[in-house]
Design a protein around this motif. Structure first.
Motif, PDB file in Angstrom:
ATOM      1  N   ARG A  92      12.597   6.600  -4.843  1.00  0.00           N
ATOM      2  CA  ARG A  92      11.147   6.767  -4.709  1.00  0.00           C
ATOM      3  C   ARG A  92      10.615   5.838  -3.622  1.00  0.00           C
ATOM      4  NH1 ARG A  92       9.363   9.955  -8.719  1.00  0.00           N
ATOM      5  NH2 ARG A  92      10.611  10.106 -10.629  1.00  0.00           N
ATOM      6  N   PRO A 144       6.901   4.502  -1.396  1.00  0.00           N
ATOM      7  CA  PRO A 144       5.438   4.510  -1.309  1.00  0.00           C
ATOM      8  C   PRO A 144       4.975   5.489  -0.238  1.00  0.00           C
ATOM      9  CG  PRO A 144       6.315   2.559  -0.236  1.00  0.00           C
ATOM     10  CD  PRO A 144       7.485   3.249  -0.891  1.00  0.00           C
ATOM     11  N   THR A 145       3.717   5.868  -0.304  1.00  0.00           N
ATOM     12  CA  THR A 145       3.196   6.897   0.600  1.00  0.00           C
ATOM     13  C   THR A 145       3.376   6.526   2.061  1.00  0.00           C
ATOM     14  OG1 THR A 145       1.556   7.501  -1.064  1.00  0.00           O
ATOM     15  CG2 THR A 145       1.143   8.247   1.188  1.00  0.00           C
ATOM     16  N   HIS A 193      13.742   2.408  -6.542  1.00  0.00           N
ATOM     17  CA  HIS A 193      12.304   2.491  -6.266  1.00  0.00           C
ATOM     18  C   HIS A 193      11.976   1.470  -5.179  1.00  0.00           C
ATOM     19  CE1 HIS A 193       8.102   3.430  -7.876  1.00  0.00           C
ATOM     20  NE2 HIS A 193       7.968   2.752  -6.754  1.00  0.00           N
ATOM     21  N   ASP A 252       9.490  -0.474  -3.192  1.00  0.00           N
ATOM     22  CA  ASP A 252       8.083  -0.890  -3.175  1.00  0.00           C
ATOM     23  C   ASP A 252       7.606  -1.147  -1.749  1.00  0.00           C
ATOM     24  OD1 ASP A 252       7.635  -0.855  -6.015  1.00  0.00           O
ATOM     25  OD2 ASP A 252       8.828  -2.677  -6.147  1.00  0.00           O
ATOM     26  N   ASP A 253       8.471  -1.735  -0.939  1.00  0.00           N
ATOM     27  CA  ASP A 253       8.140  -1.961   0.464  1.00  0.00           C
ATOM     28  C   ASP A 253       9.414  -2.198   1.256  1.00  0.00           C
ATOM     29  OD1 ASP A 253       6.181  -1.898   2.358  1.00  0.00           O
ATOM     30  OD2 ASP A 253       5.102  -3.662   1.651  1.00  0.00           O
TER      31      ASP A 253
END
Length: 223
Positions: free
Chosen positions: A78, A80-81, A148, A150-151
């Motif tokens: 996953r 982030p946009t 995932h 996050d950045d």
């Protein structure tokens, strides 16, 4: 007695010839002008060439700690946009995200993260049965991996921020959660250096996932 003048006088002919010459020169000048204008417009309108990059090409050295029987499914990754796109992203001032239209991830960033983890984990585990979802693999899996991000972006000081949460899910047992939170200093200004920094992060992530799986396997054999 004066003779009647027939036709056009020499003076009139000269005037007409001069006018025709002027018109011809004007037409030639306009043609040259428009040709030059089209040339300049073509140069100004030509877009720079778009360069595309992939991850997972700088594979980690193979590990001999496992055989080719351990099967792992990279289930989800996953993003982030601001990273879930083809353009390479950099962080600007004031929270701005700058997208580079002329330097892109081939197939999108998400697929490249999956590719990098898949290649790195396969090498670290010494397994040919590390695959990513979706798959039609004909074998059952020992572990599932969820990632995932996050950045994972270059900041304004020229360092690559990496904040990634991940989990391993054994076929029998509870999920284990982990966090990778690092910053690679002084990446450099070139896009090539930035791509290499991403490779470095994914290599570290693959190594940690492999170590967690091996630790779980070791606990199984201890009982």
């Amino acid at each position: 007695m004066n003779r009647p003048t027939s036709g056009v006088s020499l003076a009139t002919r000269a005037t007409r010839a001069t006018a025709a010459t002027a018109r011809a020169r004007a037409g030639l000048g306009l043609a040259v002008f428009f040709a030059a204008l089209l040339t300049v417009s073509g140069c100004l309108g030509r877009s720079p060439e778009v360069k595309r990059y992939v991850l997972g090409v700088d594979a980690l050295p193979a590990s001999a700690s496992r055989g080719p029987d351990l099967a792992v499914l990279i289930e989800t990754v996953r993003l982030p946009t601001h990273l879930d796109r083809a353009q390479i992203a950099r962080r600007g001032r004031g929270g701005e995200v700058q997208l580079d239209e002329f330097h892109r991830w081939l197939g999108g960033f998400g697929k490249n993260v999956i590719r990098g983890v898949e290649a790195g984990l396969s090498r670290q585990l010494g397994s040919i049965q590390v695959v990513a979802y979706p798959t039609r693999a004909p074998f059952p899996f020992d572990y599932r991996v969820r990632v995932h991000v996050d950045d994972l972006i270059l900041d304004t000081q020229g360092g690559l921020i990496a904040r990634i949460r991940w989990a391993i899910v054994p076929i029998e047992g509870e999920p284990e959660l982990f966090v990778l939170d690092e910053r690679i200093e002084s990446v450099g200004k070139s896009t090539g250096a930035l791509v290499q920094a991403h490779e470095q992060v994914l290599a570290e992530l693959s190594t940690r996932i492999a170590m967690a799986i091996e630790a779980t396997e070791a606990r199984k054999t201890a009982f």
